[in-house]
Design a protein around this motif. Structure first.
Motif, short mmCIF file in Angstrom:
data_model
loop_
_atom_site.label_atom_id
_atom_site.label_comp_id
_atom_site.label_asym_id
_atom_site.label_seq_id
_atom_site.Cartn_x
_atom_site.Cartn_y
_atom_site.Cartn_z
N ARG A 87 23.69 34.88 21.93
CA ARG A 87 22.37 34.65 21.37
C ARG A 87 21.52 34.04 22.48
N ARG A 88 20.44 34.73 22.83
CA ARG A 88 19.62 34.30 23.96
C ARG A 88 18.49 33.37 23.55
N ILE A 89 18.16 33.37 22.29
CA ILE A 89 17.05 32.55 21.81
C ILE A 89 17.57 31.60 20.75
N ASP A 90 17.14 30.38 20.84
CA ASP A 90 17.55 29.34 19.90
C ASP A 90 16.81 29.53 18.57
N TYR A 91 17.52 30.04 17.56
CA TYR A 91 16.91 30.30 16.26
C TYR A 91 16.36 29.03 15.62
N VAL A 120 13.00 28.22 17.03
CA VAL A 120 11.98 29.11 16.46
C VAL A 120 11.60 28.63 15.07
N ALA A 161 6.25 32.61 20.63
CA ALA A 161 6.72 33.53 21.68
C ALA A 161 6.32 33.01 23.06
N ILE A 174 8.54 29.85 24.02
CA ILE A 174 9.96 30.01 24.37
C ILE A 174 10.22 31.19 25.32
N CYS A 222 9.53 34.72 24.97
CA CYS A 222 10.05 35.98 24.44
C CYS A 222 8.89 36.77 23.86
N GLN A 226 10.23 39.63 18.75
CA GLN A 226 11.50 38.91 18.61
C GLN A 226 11.34 37.72 17.67
N VAL A 227 10.21 37.05 17.76
CA VAL A 227 9.95 35.91 16.87
C VAL A 227 9.92 36.39 15.42
N ILE A 282 13.46 37.12 14.24
CA ILE A 282 14.23 35.89 14.01
C ILE A 282 13.78 35.24 12.71
#
Length: 185
Positions: A143-147, A150, A164, A167, A169, A173-174, A177
């Motif tokens: 997982r590349r983005i911290d949910y 977000v 976005a 972070i 991205c 993607q936001v 998520i």
């Protein structure tokens, strides 16, 4: 008449410099590059920019056909768009150019080979994942983005564009998520 080079790698752990150096040695006046998959043309803004600014007599140059694309239709569409602008496409390895009809035929065949290679890569990847799952060692992608980050930013009232940007991205993607965690954007 300009020679414009296009270099592409799929992932950040790959090196663009070998392609860039080769294109410069071949006389490219300008070399544009990007890190993005060649599976489709979507999101390949550098390639789109090159094609948009080609003039009659210009030459789009790549080191190998798979740098141009891994889908036969995409490769042929790129060649067609260059043709419409009066420009040529040259592949350095093996040396093929659209300056002649035989070059167009060879480029079509090479595009088909690149597409077939892409299928083989995906098949080997799928087999490796299945084998790892069978051995209970497959953990899935990282997982590349911290949910949680977000969600926290969303709960604090930031909109998807702001999140976005914060972070690093895409806004899409936001949205994905937030949808996955059941939060409304």
């Amino acid at each position: 008449m300009a020679k414009i080079g296009y270099a592409r790698v799929s992932t950040t752990d790959q090196d663009l410099s070998i392609q860039q150096d080769r294109l410069k040695r071949e006389g490219c006046d300008l070399v544009r590059s990007e890190m993005i998959s060649g599976a489709s043309r979507a999101g390949r803004s550098e390639l789109a920019t090159i094609i948009e600014f080609l003039r009659p007599g210009d030459e789009l140059m790549v080191t190998r056909i798979d740098r141009l694309g891994r889908d036969t239709r995409d490769v042929l569409n790129i060649v067609h768009e260059c043709d419409e602008r009066g420009a040529f496409v040259t592949i350095l390895d093996p040396h093929v150019s659209t300056r002649g009809e035989m070059g167009r035929v060879v480029m079509t065949v090479l595009g088909m080979v690149a597409q077939m290679e892409r299928r083989f890569i995906k098949e080997r990847q799928r087999e490796g994942i299945e084998r790892a799952k069978g051995n209970r060692v497959y953990k899935g992608g990282k997982r590349r983005i911290d949910y949680e980050l977000v969600k926290r930013l969303s709960d604090d009232g930031q909109n998807p564009t702001e999140i976005a940007r914060a972070i690093g991205c895409s806004r899409m993607q936001v949205y994905r998520i937030l949808s996955a965690i059941g939060a409304n954007p």
